[in-house]
Scaffold this active site. Sequence first.
Site, PDB file in Angstrom:
ATOM      1  N   SER A  85     -35.290 -34.200  24.516  1.00  0.00           N
ATOM      2  CA  SER A  85     -34.158 -34.929  25.684  1.00  0.00           C
ATOM      3  C   SER A  85     -34.687 -36.379  25.768  1.00  0.00           C
ATOM      4  O   SER A  85     -34.385 -37.363  24.756  1.00  0.00           O
ATOM      5  CB  SER A  85     -34.506 -34.253  26.574  1.00  0.00           C
ATOM      6  OG  SER A  85     -33.442 -34.401  27.512  1.00  0.00           O
ATOM      7  N   ASP A 108     -26.165 -26.290  25.351  1.00  0.00           N
ATOM      8  CA  ASP A 108     -26.766 -27.061  26.353  1.00  0.00           C
ATOM      9  C   ASP A 108     -25.999 -27.751  27.563  1.00  0.00           C
ATOM     10  O   ASP A 108     -24.923 -28.307  27.005  1.00  0.00           O
ATOM     11  CB  ASP A 108     -27.541 -28.214  25.441  1.00  0.00           C
ATOM     12  CG  ASP A 108     -28.385 -29.211  26.182  1.00  0.00           C
ATOM     13  OD1 ASP A 108     -28.249 -29.588  27.304  1.00  0.00           O
ATOM     14  OD2 ASP A 108     -29.271 -29.459  25.397  1.00  0.00           O
ATOM     15  N   HIS A 134     -31.069 -26.234  26.744  1.00  0.00           N
ATOM     16  CA  HIS A 134     -31.740 -27.275  26.825  1.00  0.00           C
ATOM     17  C   HIS A 134     -33.209 -27.085  27.177  1.00  0.00           C
ATOM     18  O   HIS A 134     -34.382 -27.721  27.119  1.00  0.00           O
ATOM     19  CB  HIS A 134     -31.443 -28.422  27.870  1.00  0.00           C
ATOM     20  CG  HIS A 134     -31.807 -29.500  27.797  1.00  0.00           C
ATOM     21  ND1 HIS A 134     -31.242 -30.580  26.663  1.00  0.00           N
ATOM     22  CD2 HIS A 134     -32.672 -30.433  28.663  1.00  0.00           C
ATOM     23  CE1 HIS A 134     -31.896 -31.688  26.915  1.00  0.00           C
ATOM     24  NE2 HIS A 134     -32.510 -31.673  28.147  1.00  0.00           N
TER      25      HIS A 134
END
Length: 278
Positions: A148, A224, A257
């Site tokens: 991320s 996600d 995620h």
Amino acid sequence: METVSTSKAHGGIQGVYRHASKTTGTDMTFAVFVPEHEVGTKLPVVWYLSGLTCTHANVMDKGEYRRACAELGLIFVAPDTSPRGEDVPDDPDGAYDAGLGAGFYVDATREPFAKHYRMWSYVTEELPALIAAEFPANPARQSIMGHSMGGHGALTIGLTYPDRYRAVSAFAPIGAPSQVPWGHKALAMYLGDDRAGWRKHDAVALIEEGARVEELFIDQGMTDNFLTEQLRPELLEAACAKAGIGLTLRRQPGYDHSYNFISTFMEDHLRWHAARLG
């Protein structure tokens, strides 16, 4: 350097360490896994940069990297994601996506963040020197990966120093922060409103301006929550295609995620790195 804790795992040592950073002006904590090895051996190093709200502990507790690193002979280094301490400024609104836990791997130029938020220099200069001095690391054999916000950091650092990092990979990276809300907020807060200054911290912009690596490896979960608004892997995909950079972008159905996603594919990434580290 202070040893906070050590524990044996898969024959190697998982340690947590703390030191007074001249770069950030704060104490910084980081995790290092060193696999079992013969005395005198210098081992390749994989850097792992974590995402928003994380510390060194998230990947250490949930990343499931030690077995593969022990087998492959890889040192695994996990820095913190921002400076911390009583004098370190946070997001004015206390939000999670800037400030503490969200250093975005840049050297801030805007007050009040410029004094402490110097994570680019910390991760690329000060901490590597410490790792080389204190651990059996081979500085000529390094690679970098992240998740991320940390995927953003890994991509931008890898593209900026292609001769230093032999491999670059990411889980669900923010590939074009100049074009998404997370990046708009953090880059403006740390660097100011001149978007030209943001480009060296944007993987897509770096590629557009000529930065090159031979290949990138990315996994992206397709459920996600941040995929459409914040991550936008299609922008990185288009930039790599235009620049002739080999991109393996695996769109993983059903994955989100979280570290459940990361831990599922961590071994794939480590084996990919090991093959390129020699």
